[in-house]
Design a protein around this motif. Structure first.
Motif, mmCIF file in Angstrom:
data_model
loop_
_atom_site.group_PDB
_atom_site.id
_atom_site.type_symbol
_atom_site.label_atom_id
_atom_site.label_comp_id
_atom_site.label_asym_id
_atom_site.label_seq_id
_atom_site.Cartn_x
_atom_site.Cartn_y
_atom_site.Cartn_z
ATOM 1 N N GLY A 1 0.814 -1.206 0.000
ATOM 2 C CA GLY A 1 0.000 0.000 0.000
ATOM 3 C C GLY A 1 0.848 1.256 0.000
ATOM 4 N N THR A 2 1.917 1.243 0.782
ATOM 5 C CA THR A 2 2.783 2.412 0.887
ATOM 6 C C THR A 2 3.483 2.720 -0.433
ATOM 7 O OG1 THR A 2 3.157 1.989 3.248
ATOM 8 C CG2 THR A 2 4.762 3.393 2.121
ATOM 9 N N ILE A 3 3.870 1.687 -1.184
ATOM 10 C CA ILE A 3 4.561 1.919 -2.453
ATOM 11 C C ILE A 3 3.575 2.064 -3.617
ATOM 12 C CG2 ILE A 3 6.625 0.722 -1.650
ATOM 13 C CD1 ILE A 3 5.861 -1.647 -3.432
ATOM 14 N N ASP A 4 2.279 2.152 -3.305
ATOM 15 C CA ASP A 4 1.225 2.365 -4.302
ATOM 16 C C ASP A 4 1.244 1.274 -5.366
ATOM 17 O OD1 ASP A 4 -1.000 3.725 -5.227
ATOM 18 O OD2 ASP A 4 0.157 5.059 -6.535
ATOM 19 N N ALA A 5 1.270 0.021 -4.919
ATOM 20 C CA ALA A 5 1.287 -1.110 -5.846
ATOM 21 C C ALA A 5 -0.101 -1.357 -6.429
ATOM 22 C CB ALA A 5 1.787 -2.363 -5.133
ATOM 23 N N PHE A 6 -0.108 -1.804 -7.675
ATOM 24 C CA PHE A 6 -1.322 -2.242 -8.350
ATOM 25 C C PHE A 6 -1.204 -3.739 -8.647
ATOM 26 C CE2 PHE A 6 -2.051 2.169 -8.684
ATOM 27 C CZ PHE A 6 -3.364 2.378 -9.082
ATOM 28 N N ALA A 7 -2.356 -4.352 -8.943
ATOM 29 C CA ALA A 7 -2.378 -5.794 -9.186
ATOM 30 C C ALA A 7 -3.150 -6.100 -10.458
ATOM 31 C CB ALA A 7 -3.019 -6.526 -8.010
ATOM 32 N N HIS A 8 -2.878 -7.295 -10.997
ATOM 33 C CA HIS A 8 -3.730 -7.857 -12.039
ATOM 34 C C HIS A 8 -3.858 -9.360 -11.779
ATOM 35 C CE1 HIS A 8 0.384 -8.039 -13.732
ATOM 36 N NE2 HIS A 8 -0.006 -9.157 -14.279
ATOM 37 N N HIS A 9 -4.904 -9.939 -12.371
ATOM 38 C CA HIS A 9 -5.257 -11.309 -12.018
ATOM 39 C C HIS A 9 -5.867 -12.001 -13.228
ATOM 40 C CE1 HIS A 9 -7.839 -14.491 -10.143
ATOM 41 N NE2 HIS A 9 -6.777 -14.635 -9.391
ATOM 42 N N ASP A 10 -5.561 -13.288 -13.379
ATOM 43 C CA ASP A 10 -6.055 -14.099 -14.499
ATOM 44 C C ASP A 10 -6.470 -15.458 -13.946
ATOM 45 O OD1 ASP A 10 -6.408 -15.754 -16.703
ATOM 46 O OD2 ASP A 10 -4.522 -15.237 -17.662
ATOM 47 N N TRP A 11 -7.717 -15.853 -14.241
ATOM 48 C CA TRP A 11 -8.212 -17.199 -13.901
ATOM 49 C C TRP A 11 -8.749 -17.788 -15.198
ATOM 50 C CZ3 TRP A 11 -11.651 -21.018 -14.017
ATOM 51 C CH2 TRP A 11 -11.691 -21.949 -12.977
ATOM 52 N N SER A 12 -8.117 -18.843 -15.694
ATOM 53 C CA SER A 12 -8.506 -19.436 -16.981
ATOM 54 C C SER A 12 -8.559 -20.948 -16.857
ATOM 55 C CB SER A 12 -7.512 -19.055 -18.083
ATOM 56 O OG SER A 12 -7.517 -17.664 -18.322
ATOM 57 N N ALA A 13 -9.485 -21.561 -17.595
ATOM 58 C CA ALA A 13 -9.618 -23.018 -17.570
ATOM 59 C C ALA A 13 -10.394 -23.472 -18.793
ATOM 60 C CB ALA A 13 -10.332 -23.478 -16.299
ATOM 61 N N GLY A 14 -10.166 -24.736 -19.177
ATOM 62 C CA GLY A 14 -10.962 -25.293 -20.260
ATOM 63 C C GLY A 14 -10.216 -26.309 -21.085
ATOM 64 N N TYR A 15 -10.793 -26.613 -22.237
ATOM 65 C CA TYR A 15 -10.212 -27.545 -23.193
ATOM 66 C C TYR A 15 -9.519 -26.727 -24.280
ATOM 67 C CZ TYR A 15 -12.641 -31.186 -20.723
ATOM 68 O OH TYR A 15 -13.060 -32.043 -19.737
ATOM 69 N N MET A 16 -8.287 -26.349 -23.984
ATOM 70 C CA MET A 16 -7.535 -25.446 -24.840
ATOM 71 C C MET A 16 -6.955 -26.198 -26.032
ATOM 72 S SD MET A 16 -5.712 -23.576 -21.614
ATOM 73 C CE MET A 16 -6.737 -22.940 -20.261
ATOM 74 N N ARG A 17 -6.537 -25.473 -27.047
ATOM 75 C CA ARG A 17 -5.913 -26.118 -28.197
ATOM 76 C C ARG A 17 -4.728 -26.954 -27.725
ATOM 77 N NH1 ARG A 17 -6.947 -20.868 -29.846
ATOM 78 N NH2 ARG A 17 -8.423 -20.663 -31.587
ATOM 79 N N PRO A 18 -4.581 -28.178 -28.245
ATOM 80 C CA PRO A 18 -3.464 -29.033 -27.804
ATOM 81 C C PRO A 18 -2.096 -28.418 -28.095
ATOM 82 C CG PRO A 18 -5.119 -30.328 -28.970
ATOM 83 C CD PRO A 18 -5.488 -28.898 -29.153
ATOM 84 N N GLU A 19 -2.024 -27.591 -29.127
ATOM 85 C CA GLU A 19 -0.779 -26.892 -29.432
ATOM 86 C C GLU A 19 -1.148 -25.459 -29.796
ATOM 87 O OE1 GLU A 19 3.357 -27.540 -31.949
ATOM 88 O OE2 GLU A 19 1.576 -28.683 -32.465
ATOM 89 N N THR A 20 -0.600 -24.506 -29.084
ATOM 90 C CA THR A 20 -1.041 -23.135 -29.266
ATOM 91 C C THR A 20 0.072 -22.165 -28.926
ATOM 92 O OG1 THR A 20 -2.839 -21.598 -28.752
ATOM 93 C CG2 THR A 20 -1.913 -22.834 -26.916
#
Length: 338
Positions: free
Chosen positions: A193-212
């Motif tokens: 908080g003191t250094i004014d940090a920001f965040a980002h977040h990713d939640w992903s799931a599924g049947y993705m391409r076997p090669e991508t």
């Protein structure tokens, strides 16, 4: 929406105002490319899931990811100190995911990896819409970081897209939120908080391409008193719907297709990132990177996540442009076979 997979075995597709309560992938009518129904073993083998929490500030950059690739559980964490150029990083690979735990609820549950005295934990709390990262390493490094999408209000990007001939991906992303907590490490002690940090977040799931492959860009910070976040990709989540967007004070603004121009052999050299609709015109200059290469036959990965600074403009339609001037963020260049 209670569950992503409907009674007929097909997902809900599209962009959603809120996350499904459960990614009930076992109820998916999973078929081979020739249309043959697949059993429980095939469903387990092809389902993949990952979660990522990033920390951005002028004084400290950090990232932690957990992935369930069925045959392999993967985790990494790193911290980068821009002033000194020093970096701490750890990687973990656990066969069959032994020592890991993954919840299929994007807003409620725990994803965790344990190896000896090392623990990487990502906990999501539904009532508070809080995301919490907790890391303890055997070298004394500890990270406690959290943010909430409730106060101030934030609209996450939630969507499900069809993938290849027989799959789908659910993705939920957040950027441009303030982060609280602390970090203790050989790089120093930091109050986020003191250094004014920001965040980002990713939640992903599924049947993705076997090669991508994919390229990805993200930034989080403040510009002229306005909270700004960015999430752009090329190569995934682009079938019928797109995850490309940016946020201004928590409001989600959709973006058209995006072009990443960069030197793959020299990823720290400048990148140019532009959108077809003209809303994004950015240049990225790398300061450091985290990379991994795995070639294990059935599973392979060539992963580069570069952290550095963005300059340029975001140009929301009908509004004043937002000038981005040396704002910290991330880009990725990733190949995966899984």
């Amino acid at each position: 929406m209670h569950q992503l997979i409907q009674a007929d075995g097909q997902p809900h597709y599209g962009q959603f105002a809120a996350a499904p309560e459960l990614i009930n992938y076992r109820d998916y009518d999973f078929r081979s490319p020739m249309g043959r129904p697949q059993g429980a073993l095939a469903k387990w083998r092809r389902f993949h899931q990952f979660q990522y929490f990033g920390i951005i500030s002028d004084q400290l950059i950090g990232g932690c990811a957990l992935a369930n690739l069925s045959l392999l559980g993967v985790g990494f964490v790193y911290l980068f100190h821009p002033a000194s150029g020093r970096m701490i990083k750890r990687q973990f690979k656990l066969p069959l995911g032994l020592g890991t735990l993954f919840s299929q609820n994007p807003n409620q549950g725990v994803c965790e990896l344990r190896w000896g005295h090392n623990r990487l934990r990502l906990e999501n709390s539904g009532p508070s819409l809080e995301k919490h990262l907790s890391v303890t390493l055997d070298d004394g490094t500890s990270i406690e970081a959290r943010f909430s999408e409730r106060e101030p209000a934030f609209a996450p990007m939630c969507l499900c897209t069809p993938t290849a001939v027989n799959g789908w991906v659910y993705a939920q992303k957040v950027a441009g939120v303030r982060c609280q907590g602390h970090v203790r490490s050989s790089l120093g002690d930091f109050d986020l908080g003191t250094i004014d940090a920001f965040a980002h977040h990713d939640w992903s799931a599924g049947y993705m391409r076997p090669e991508t492959f994919w390229n990805w860009a993200c930034l989080s910070g403040q510009v002229d008193g306005q909270r700004v976040g960015l999430n752009l990709s090329c190569g995934v989540n682009e079938t019928s719907f797109s995850e490309n967007c940016f946020w201004l004070d928590g409001e989600l603004i959709k973006v058209d297709g995006v072009r990443f121009a960069f030197n793959r052999d020299q990823p720290l050299e400048p990148w140019t990132i532009t959108s077809n609709d003209g809303q994004v015109a950015l240049r990225f200059s790398g300061a450091g990177l985290h990379q991994e290469r795995v070639n294990a036959g059935l599973i392979a990965s060539n992963f580069k996540q570069i952290f550095g600074r963005f300059t340029g403009e975001l140009r929301p339609r009908g509004r004043q442009s937002v000038r981005i001037d040396q704002l910290w963020g991330f880009v990725e260049d990733q190949y995966a076979k899984w």
